[in-house]
Scaffold this motif. Structure first.
Motif, PDB file in Angstrom:
ATOM      1  N   PHE A  23     -78.362  23.921   4.287  1.00  0.00           N
ATOM      2  CA  PHE A  23     -78.283  25.072   3.386  1.00  0.00           C
ATOM      3  C   PHE A  23     -79.546  25.176   2.529  1.00  0.00           C
ATOM      4  CE2 PHE A  23     -76.416  27.094  -0.548  1.00  0.00           C
ATOM      5  CZ  PHE A  23     -76.250  28.350   0.008  1.00  0.00           C
ATOM      6  N   ILE A  24     -80.024  24.043   2.009  1.00  0.00           N
ATOM      7  CA  ILE A  24     -81.245  24.043   1.193  1.00  0.00           C
ATOM      8  C   ILE A  24     -82.444  24.495   2.026  1.00  0.00           C
ATOM      9  CG2 ILE A  24     -82.907  22.520   0.030  1.00  0.00           C
ATOM     10  CD1 ILE A  24     -80.445  20.981  -1.084  1.00  0.00           C
ATOM     11  N   THR A  25     -82.539  24.012   3.245  1.00  0.00           N
ATOM     12  CA  THR A  25     -83.644  24.414   4.128  1.00  0.00           C
ATOM     13  C   THR A  25     -83.580  25.907   4.417  1.00  0.00           C
ATOM     14  OG1 THR A  25     -83.723  22.226   5.132  1.00  0.00           O
ATOM     15  CG2 THR A  25     -84.734  24.029   6.379  1.00  0.00           C
ATOM     16  N   ASP A  26     -82.382  26.402   4.696  1.00  0.00           N
ATOM     17  CA  ASP A  26     -82.206  27.821   4.980  1.00  0.00           C
ATOM     18  C   ASP A  26     -82.593  28.675   3.763  1.00  0.00           C
ATOM     19  OD1 ASP A  26     -81.462  29.702   6.956  1.00  0.00           O
ATOM     20  OD2 ASP A  26     -79.527  30.006   5.968  1.00  0.00           O
ATOM     21  N   LEU A  27     -82.128  28.276   2.589  1.00  0.00           N
ATOM     22  CA  LEU A  27     -82.483  29.018   1.371  1.00  0.00           C
ATOM     23  C   LEU A  27     -83.982  28.974   1.106  1.00  0.00           C
ATOM     24  CD1 LEU A  27     -79.642  28.101  -1.150  1.00  0.00           C
ATOM     25  CD2 LEU A  27     -80.259  30.394  -0.365  1.00  0.00           C
ATOM     26  N   THR A  28     -84.587  27.836   1.354  1.00  0.00           N
ATOM     27  CA  THR A  28     -86.031  27.697   1.134  1.00  0.00           C
ATOM     28  C   THR A  28     -86.803  28.656   2.036  1.00  0.00           C
ATOM     29  OG1 THR A  28     -85.752  25.388   0.516  1.00  0.00           O
ATOM     30  CG2 THR A  28     -87.960  26.057   1.156  1.00  0.00           C
ATOM     31  N   LEU A  29     -86.409  28.722   3.301  1.00  0.00           N
ATOM     32  CA  LEU A  29     -87.073  29.645   4.227  1.00  0.00           C
ATOM     33  C   LEU A  29     -86.884  31.094   3.778  1.00  0.00           C
ATOM     34  CD1 LEU A  29     -86.158  27.934   7.595  1.00  0.00           C
ATOM     35  CD2 LEU A  29     -88.419  28.012   6.518  1.00  0.00           C
ATOM     36  N   TYR A  30     -85.685  31.421   3.341  1.00  0.00           N
ATOM     37  CA  TYR A  30     -85.418  32.778   2.850  1.00  0.00           C
ATOM     38  C   TYR A  30     -86.287  33.091   1.636  1.00  0.00           C
ATOM     39  CZ  TYR A  30     -83.048  36.698   0.635  1.00  0.00           C
ATOM     40  OH  TYR A  30     -82.767  37.901   0.042  1.00  0.00           O
ATOM     41  N   LEU A  31     -86.363  32.134   0.698  1.00  0.00           N
ATOM     42  CA  LEU A  31     -87.140  32.358  -0.528  1.00  0.00           C
ATOM     43  C   LEU A  31     -88.643  32.439  -0.262  1.00  0.00           C
ATOM     44  CD1 LEU A  31     -85.069  30.222  -3.012  1.00  0.00           C
ATOM     45  CD2 LEU A  31     -85.519  32.684  -3.192  1.00  0.00           C
ATOM     46  N   ASP A  32     -89.083  31.888   0.857  1.00  0.00           N
ATOM     47  CA  ASP A  32     -90.504  32.032   1.216  1.00  0.00           C
ATOM     48  C   ASP A  32     -90.864  33.500   1.419  1.00  0.00           C
ATOM     49  OD1 ASP A  32     -90.981  29.333   1.065  1.00  0.00           O
ATOM     50  OD2 ASP A  32     -90.929  29.001   3.246  1.00  0.00           O
ATOM     51  N   THR A  33     -89.900  34.302   1.873  1.00  0.00           N
ATOM     52  CA  THR A  33     -90.168  35.718   2.119  1.00  0.00           C
ATOM     53  C   THR A  33     -89.537  36.638   1.073  1.00  0.00           C
ATOM     54  OG1 THR A  33     -88.271  35.869   3.610  1.00  0.00           O
ATOM     55  CG2 THR A  33     -90.425  35.379   4.604  1.00  0.00           C
ATOM     56  N   LYS A  39     -80.534  35.689  -7.172  1.00  0.00           N
ATOM     57  CA  LYS A  39     -79.282  35.102  -6.698  1.00  0.00           C
ATOM     58  C   LYS A  39     -79.568  33.917  -5.769  1.00  0.00           C
ATOM     59  CE  LYS A  39     -74.888  36.131  -4.512  1.00  0.00           C
ATOM     60  NZ  LYS A  39     -74.057  37.125  -3.850  1.00  0.00           N
ATOM     61  N   ALA A  40     -80.532  34.068  -4.880  1.00  0.00           N
ATOM     62  CA  ALA A  40     -80.901  32.979  -3.961  1.00  0.00           C
ATOM     63  C   ALA A  40     -81.495  31.802  -4.727  1.00  0.00           C
ATOM     64  CB  ALA A  40     -81.877  33.479  -2.903  1.00  0.00           C
ATOM     65  N   ILE A  41     -82.281  32.083  -5.751  1.00  0.00           N
ATOM     66  CA  ILE A  41     -82.860  31.011  -6.571  1.00  0.00           C
ATOM     67  C   ILE A  41     -81.750  30.227  -7.256  1.00  0.00           C
ATOM     68  CG2 ILE A  41     -84.264  30.534  -8.623  1.00  0.00           C
ATOM     69  CD1 ILE A  41     -86.024  32.966  -7.748  1.00  0.00           C
ATOM     70  N   GLU A  42     -80.761  30.926  -7.784  1.00  0.00           N
ATOM     71  CA  GLU A  42     -79.631  30.250  -8.435  1.00  0.00           C
ATOM     72  C   GLU A  42     -78.825  29.438  -7.417  1.00  0.00           C
ATOM     73  OE1 GLU A  42     -77.324  28.548 -11.045  1.00  0.00           O
ATOM     74  OE2 GLU A  42     -79.099  29.723 -11.582  1.00  0.00           O
ATOM     75  N   MET A  43     -78.652  29.992  -6.228  1.00  0.00           N
ATOM     76  CA  MET A  43     -77.944  29.255  -5.175  1.00  0.00           C
ATOM     77  C   MET A  43     -78.693  27.971  -4.810  1.00  0.00           C
ATOM     78  SD  MET A  43     -76.818  32.491  -2.788  1.00  0.00           S
ATOM     79  CE  MET A  43     -76.133  31.545  -1.458  1.00  0.00           C
ATOM     80  N   LEU A  44     -80.024  28.045  -4.777  1.00  0.00           N
ATOM     81  CA  LEU A  44     -80.826  26.866  -4.474  1.00  0.00           C
ATOM     82  C   LEU A  44     -80.691  25.823  -5.576  1.00  0.00           C
ATOM     83  CD1 LEU A  44     -82.861  25.446  -2.643  1.00  0.00           C
ATOM     84  CD2 LEU A  44     -84.679  26.601  -3.905  1.00  0.00           C
ATOM     85  N   ARG A  45     -80.730  26.267  -6.820  1.00  0.00           N
ATOM     86  CA  ARG A  45     -80.546  25.326  -7.937  1.00  0.00           C
ATOM     87  C   ARG A  45     -79.206  24.600  -7.816  1.00  0.00           C
ATOM     88  NH1 ARG A  45     -82.346  29.644 -11.838  1.00  0.00           N
ATOM     89  NH2 ARG A  45     -84.583  29.335 -11.976  1.00  0.00           N
ATOM     90  N   GLU A  46     -78.157  25.352  -7.542  1.00  0.00           N
ATOM     91  CA  GLU A  46     -76.819  24.763  -7.422  1.00  0.00           C
ATOM     92  C   GLU A  46     -76.746  23.810  -6.225  1.00  0.00           C
ATOM     93  OE1 GLU A  46     -73.111  23.565  -8.190  1.00  0.00           O
ATOM     94  OE2 GLU A  46     -74.378  24.747  -9.541  1.00  0.00           O
ATOM     95  N   ALA A  47     -77.349  24.192  -5.109  1.00  0.00           N
ATOM     96  CA  ALA A  47     -77.353  23.329  -3.927  1.00  0.00           C
ATOM     97  C   ALA A  47     -78.097  22.021  -4.205  1.00  0.00           C
ATOM     98  CB  ALA A  47     -77.981  24.060  -2.743  1.00  0.00           C
ATOM     99  N   CYS A  48     -79.187  22.090  -4.948  1.00  0.00           N
ATOM    100  CA  CYS A  48     -79.934  20.877  -5.298  1.00  0.00           C
ATOM    101  C   CYS A  48     -79.108  19.969  -6.209  1.00  0.00           C
ATOM    102  CB  CYS A  48     -81.272  21.238  -5.942  1.00  0.00           C
ATOM    103  SG  CYS A  48     -82.458  21.942  -4.770  1.00  0.00           S
ATOM    104  N   LYS A  49     -78.367  20.551  -7.139  1.00  0.00           N
ATOM    105  CA  LYS A  49     -77.469  19.756  -7.989  1.00  0.00           C
ATOM    106  C   LYS A  49     -76.405  19.069  -7.141  1.00  0.00           C
ATOM    107  CE  LYS A  49     -77.729  22.698 -12.082  1.00  0.00           C
ATOM    108  NZ  LYS A  49     -76.970  23.625 -12.932  1.00  0.00           N
TER     109      LYS A  49
END
Length: 88
Positions: A23-33, A39-49
């Motif tokens: 999930f973190i890898t997928d979000l990271t790729l999405y955030l690259d573009t 919302k995606a940034i917040e999802m990434l923060r939560e996933a990292c926690k």
């Protein structure tokens, strides 16, 4: 500490870590573009926690995932996990 990498509880924790990493890898790729998607940034923060929490739980009940996760109390327990250790 025993070499308990086949323990069902350890396997359950490891599966959860795999899913969070995906999930973190997928979000990271999405955030690259889409770097401004709040919302995606917040999802990434939560996933990292969640990853930090699950990693801690895994290392407490199973074995260290990295040398930094070794307890180093009475013995060097890094070698008790799967060898070579998973890289997460």
């Amino acid at each position: 500490m025993e070499n308990n990498y086949r323990n069902p509880e350890c396997m359950k924790h490891m599966q959860c870590l795999y899913e969070i990493d995906f999930f973190i890898t997928d979000l990271t790729l999405y955030l690259d573009t889409h770097p401004e998607d709040e919302k995606a940034i917040e999802m990434l923060r939560e996933a990292c926690k969640q990853k930090k929490m699950h990693t801690k739980e895994f290392e407490e009940c199973c074995y260290p995932l990295t040398p930094c996760g070794a307890k180093c109390d009475c013995e060097w327990d890094w070698l008790f996990g799967v060898w070579p250790p998973f890289s997460l």
